[in-house]
Design an enzyme around this catalytic site. Structure first.
Site, PDB file in Angstrom:
ATOM      1  N   LYS A 116       0.846  -1.196   0.000  1.00  0.00           N
ATOM      2  CA  LYS A 116       0.000   0.000   0.000  1.00  0.00           C
ATOM      3  C   LYS A 116       0.879   1.242   0.000  1.00  0.00           C
ATOM      4  O   LYS A 116       0.550   2.241  -0.629  1.00  0.00           O
ATOM      5  CB  LYS A 116      -0.874   0.022   1.253  1.00  0.00           C
ATOM      6  CG  LYS A 116      -1.964  -1.043   1.306  1.00  0.00           C
ATOM      7  CD  LYS A 116      -2.827  -0.821   2.551  1.00  0.00           C
ATOM      8  CE  LYS A 116      -3.504  -2.084   3.060  1.00  0.00           C
ATOM      9  NZ  LYS A 116      -4.595  -2.574   2.266  1.00  0.00           N
ATOM     10  N   GLU A 200      -2.221   6.928   8.593  1.00  0.00           N
ATOM     11  CA  GLU A 200      -2.968   7.967   7.883  1.00  0.00           C
ATOM     12  C   GLU A 200      -4.119   8.491   8.709  1.00  0.00           C
ATOM     13  O   GLU A 200      -4.487   7.921   9.730  1.00  0.00           O
ATOM     14  CB  GLU A 200      -3.441   7.462   6.508  1.00  0.00           C
ATOM     15  CG  GLU A 200      -4.383   6.303   6.558  1.00  0.00           C
ATOM     16  CD  GLU A 200      -4.702   5.738   5.169  1.00  0.00           C
ATOM     17  OE1 GLU A 200      -3.852   5.805   4.263  1.00  0.00           O
ATOM     18  OE2 GLU A 200      -5.814   5.224   5.011  1.00  0.00           O
ATOM     19  N   HIS A 235     -13.210  -3.611   9.601  1.00  0.00           N
ATOM     20  CA  HIS A 235     -12.642  -3.264   8.298  1.00  0.00           C
ATOM     21  C   HIS A 235     -12.734  -4.393   7.294  1.00  0.00           C
ATOM     22  O   HIS A 235     -12.023  -4.401   6.291  1.00  0.00           O
ATOM     23  CB  HIS A 235     -11.190  -2.795   8.431  1.00  0.00           C
ATOM     24  CG  HIS A 235     -11.010  -1.754   9.479  1.00  0.00           C
ATOM     25  ND1 HIS A 235     -11.644  -0.541   9.421  1.00  0.00           N
ATOM     26  CD2 HIS A 235     -10.325  -1.765  10.636  1.00  0.00           C
ATOM     27  CE1 HIS A 235     -11.331   0.169  10.485  1.00  0.00           C
ATOM     28  NE2 HIS A 235     -10.542  -0.558  11.255  1.00  0.00           N
ATOM     29  N   ARG A 292      -6.610  -8.254  -8.830  1.00  0.00           N
ATOM     30  CA  ARG A 292      -7.199  -9.586  -8.954  1.00  0.00           C
ATOM     31  C   ARG A 292      -8.713  -9.443  -9.001  1.00  0.00           C
ATOM     32  O   ARG A 292      -9.240  -8.347  -8.886  1.00  0.00           O
ATOM     33  CB  ARG A 292      -6.832 -10.412  -7.726  1.00  0.00           C
ATOM     34  CG  ARG A 292      -7.256  -9.695  -6.456  1.00  0.00           C
ATOM     35  CD  ARG A 292      -7.090 -10.521  -5.205  1.00  0.00           C
ATOM     36  NE  ARG A 292      -7.168  -9.701  -4.011  1.00  0.00           N
ATOM     37  CZ  ARG A 292      -8.282  -9.288  -3.414  1.00  0.00           C
ATOM     38  NH1 ARG A 292      -9.457  -9.607  -3.933  1.00  0.00           N
ATOM     39  NH2 ARG A 292      -8.246  -8.553  -2.326  1.00  0.00           N
TER      40      ARG A 292
END
Ligand code: ADP
Length: 666
Positions: A116, A200, A235, A292
């Site tokens: 990421k 973040e 999440h 994917r």
């Protein structure tokens, strides 16, 4: 075109890929671990090869072995499904070296999006909007903390290699940072072998909106609109839908263009997904690209009319996309619910065991059930505990929501705990109907969504009673012919007595409560039942298919009663209700067996011991951290008390049911 396809995966996605491959006339090759010898995906394939022991690391993640099988089987292409090797650039490259087509993007594109952190750096430079944050190389505690302070709490710590919400922690205040960082690193190391973290800004109320892209090898890259995956738990996506409710035209277009720009920036080919957070003010931020097929691709297939696996295969074979962006349109509304073997009452702990009963809705124009298991199959500790994906489609969202509710009501699972009732509660929730969606939907409505033990209704108690009686009558009818006198009244199981109306008491335990039903037997083989709310007259037979054919005060009530020892499950269109028949001896034994022991809820590894022997603890104190199925579970003190023994240290493997910690309640 590909002629013979090896599917390097298992479960529902392997079955789903094979379905399209077969329709396209390809031959299919399955691979399987020792745990999956009789699995559905093995039987669905034209050929199947054993690749190793149950742990994924020794089977489904063994790329070299899979390529060797592909060679031996003469497969000219490999479809990786999702999970396992699907985002492994090394595997994609090894396929190419072996002259086998990898049905997915080029290794360079997988690599670019693999972490990421790196992906964000790359796309930030390409002008794609990012959430404010730090995704640099300095991984020292001090630097990460300083960045968090600069961003401002709350922040989100995320594993750069992450997926499925693992290795991700929300940190509300500076005080909690160190502990959450350590937890996230541990989880990320266990799940991905990589502890690199990014930090973040934690957005207050975002929606998760992602864009499906499809790119051919000739420079055409299109998007197939968006999916809203805001209904998440820890999440992790639970319910997904397409299109995203209420998304205005301009935002849809801007997000689509950003996704295509991201794909083009890395020379993307094949199907992929760009995930964004959509903030309340309409701003959207790139999160990551999944290189994917996604679990939730089926909702896009419904609204676009395209089979994504078919296009993956065509693109991998070098075909051009024969349509342009403006030829694509959204048709209707689709919603997917993920059915998992997990126990909402025990913080959603994965539940393992044999599926003693599994009924799912039938496929139709409006309904698609993707599954890789059948009744009798086991949900094991080795793999993802997903049982099925229920996907519905209709002209508009309200009609699709109604279909989803109905589909969940028609589904029944026994043998493992499941999130079925939890999904039903989501589907029935007024905020879901109103499409008031954001990623904290489940947290916000938890009190409404977590199953509160509803007391058994009179109808449920009546059906449970009738199930027991009808089953008993059937069994004695089966036994009667074997005895000398098949007409002997002793074989009658209807409580028949000379001269008086017989009665019997059946006692059930319902969520801790004992309830007694009085059964009065009548001469015409019907019953009168005295229930908590009053008396009903009833008849019951067990049908050919094992279903209960019951009538209560003359009204037929379709149901099934499944019995396992003293455990009963009453299955109706209203859902599943569990009860047990009371047997005082068995009960006393069970209470003694469970008395005061804190046992491992499933096999796993002890990753942290947070208390010391002799320590006094308060109710709720975290005591031991267990890692099972790549997730951490914390065992907390059930009451105030004292730790009397610690049989395990961090790093040790434990079996299900062993005592994890000696504990003396105060
Ligand atoms: P994973 O790869 O583990 O699925 P993602 O980066 O895709 O992790 O994020 C998963 C989910 O976490 C998102 O859908 C969203 O709900 C939440 N999330 C991620 N980043 C943020 C953020 N900056 N602020 C708020 N929620 C976030």
């Amino acid at each position: 075109m590909v002629a013979k396809l090896l599917i390097a995966n298992r479960g529902e996605i392997a079955c789903r890929v094979m379905r399209t491959a077969r329709r396209m006339g390809l031959r299919t090759v399955a691979v399987y671990s020792e745990a999956d010898a009789r699995a559905m995906h093995v039987q669905a394939a034209d050929e199947a090869y054993l690749i190793g022991p149950p742990p994924a690391a020794e089977s489904y993640l063994n790329g070299a072995r899979i390529i060797e099988v592909a060679r031996r089987a003469g497969a000219d292409a490999v479809h990786p499904g999702y999970g396992f090797l699907s985002e492994n650039a090394g595997f994609a490259a090894a396929c190419a070296e072996a002259g086998i087509t990898f049905v997915g993007p080029p290794p360079t594109a997988i690599e670019a999006m693999g972490g990421k952190s790196a992906a964000k750096a790359l796309l930030g430079a390409a002008g794609v909007p990012l959430v404010p944050g730090y995704h640099g190389d300095d991984q020292s505690d001090g630097r990460l903390f300083a960045e968090a302070e600069a961003i401002g709490f709350p922040v989100l710590i995320k594993a750069s290699a992450g997926g499925g919400g693992k290795g991700m922690r929300v940190v509300e205040t500076a005080a909690g940072f160190d502990e959450q960082l350590a937890g996230a690193r541990r989880e990320a190391t266990a799940a991905f072998g990589d502890a690199t973290m990014l930090v973040e800004k934690y957005l207050a109320r975002p929606r998760h909106v992602e864009i499906q892209v499809l790119a051919d090898a000739h420079g055409t890259c299109l998007h197939l609109f968006e999916r809203d995956c805001s209904i998440q738990r820890r999440h992790q996506k639970v319910v997904e839908e397409a299109p995203a409710p209420g998304l205005d035209h301009a935002t849809r277009r801007a997000m689509g263009e950003a996704a295509v720009a991201a794909a083009n920036a890395i020379g993307y080919v094949n199907a992929g997904t760009c995930e964004f957070l959509l903030d309340e003010d309409g701003a959207f931020y790139f999160m990551e690209m999944n290189t994917r097929l996604q679990v939730e691709h089926a909702v896009t297939e419904y609204i676009s009319g395209l089979d994504l696996v078919e296009w993956q295969l065509r693109i991998a074979s070098g075909e051009r996309l024969p349509f342009a962006q403006d030829q694509l349109a959204v048709d209707g509304h689709a919603i997917e619910a993920r059915l998992y073997a997990e126990d909402p009452a025990r913080s959603f702990l994965p539940s393992t065991g044999v599926l003693r009963h599994l009924s799912l809705p039938a496929d139709s124009l409006h309904m698609r059930v993707d599954t890789g298991v059948r009744r009798g199959d086991a949900i094991s500790i080795h793999y993802d505990p997903m049982i099925a994906k229920l996907v519905v489609w209709d002209r508009d969202r309200p009609a699709a929501v109604a279909r989803l509710r109905r589909a969940l009501e028609e589904s029944h699972i026994l043998g493992v705990a499941s999130n079925l009732d939890f999904l039903s509660a989501i589907a029935r929730h007024p905020a879901f109907a109103a499409a008031d969606l954001d990623t904290r939907f489940i947290d916000r409505h938890a009190a409404d969504l977590l199953p509160r033990a509803q007391p058994a209704s009179d109808e449920t108690l009546a059906l449970a009673t009738l199930g027991v009686l009808a089953e008993r009558r059937r069994r004695s009818a089966e036994r009667a012919p074997q005895s000398g006198d098949p007409y002997s009244p002793w074989h009658l199981a209807n409580g028949w007595r000379l001269n008086d109306e017989a009665q019997e008491h059946l006692t059930f335990r319902d969520a801790g409560e004992r309830i007694t039903v009085v059964v009065h037997y009548r001469r015409d083989s019907s019953y009168r039942l005295d229930l908590p709310g009053g008396t009903v007259s009833a008849t019951a037979e067990i049908g050919e298919d094992g279903r209960l054919d019951a009538a209560l005060d003359g009204v037929r009530r379709p149901a099934a009663v499944v019995r396992h020892g003293l455990e009963l499950a009453v299955l109706t269109h209203g859902g599943t209700h569990r009860l047990s028949l009371v047997d005082p001896v068995a009960e006393a034994e069970a209470v003694e067996a469970a008395g005061g022991r804190l046992t491992a809820p499933m096999p796993g590894k002890v990753v942290g011991v947070l208390v010391e022997a002799g320590q006094a603890v308060e109710k709720g104190t975290p005591m031991i951290v267990l890692e099972a199925m790549k997730m951490e579970h914390t065992v907390v003190a059930p009451t105030d008390g004292t730790v009397t023994g610690l049989p395990f240290t961090a790093g040790e493997q434990v079996e299900e049911g062993v005592e994890l910690i000696g504990f003396q309640p105060a």
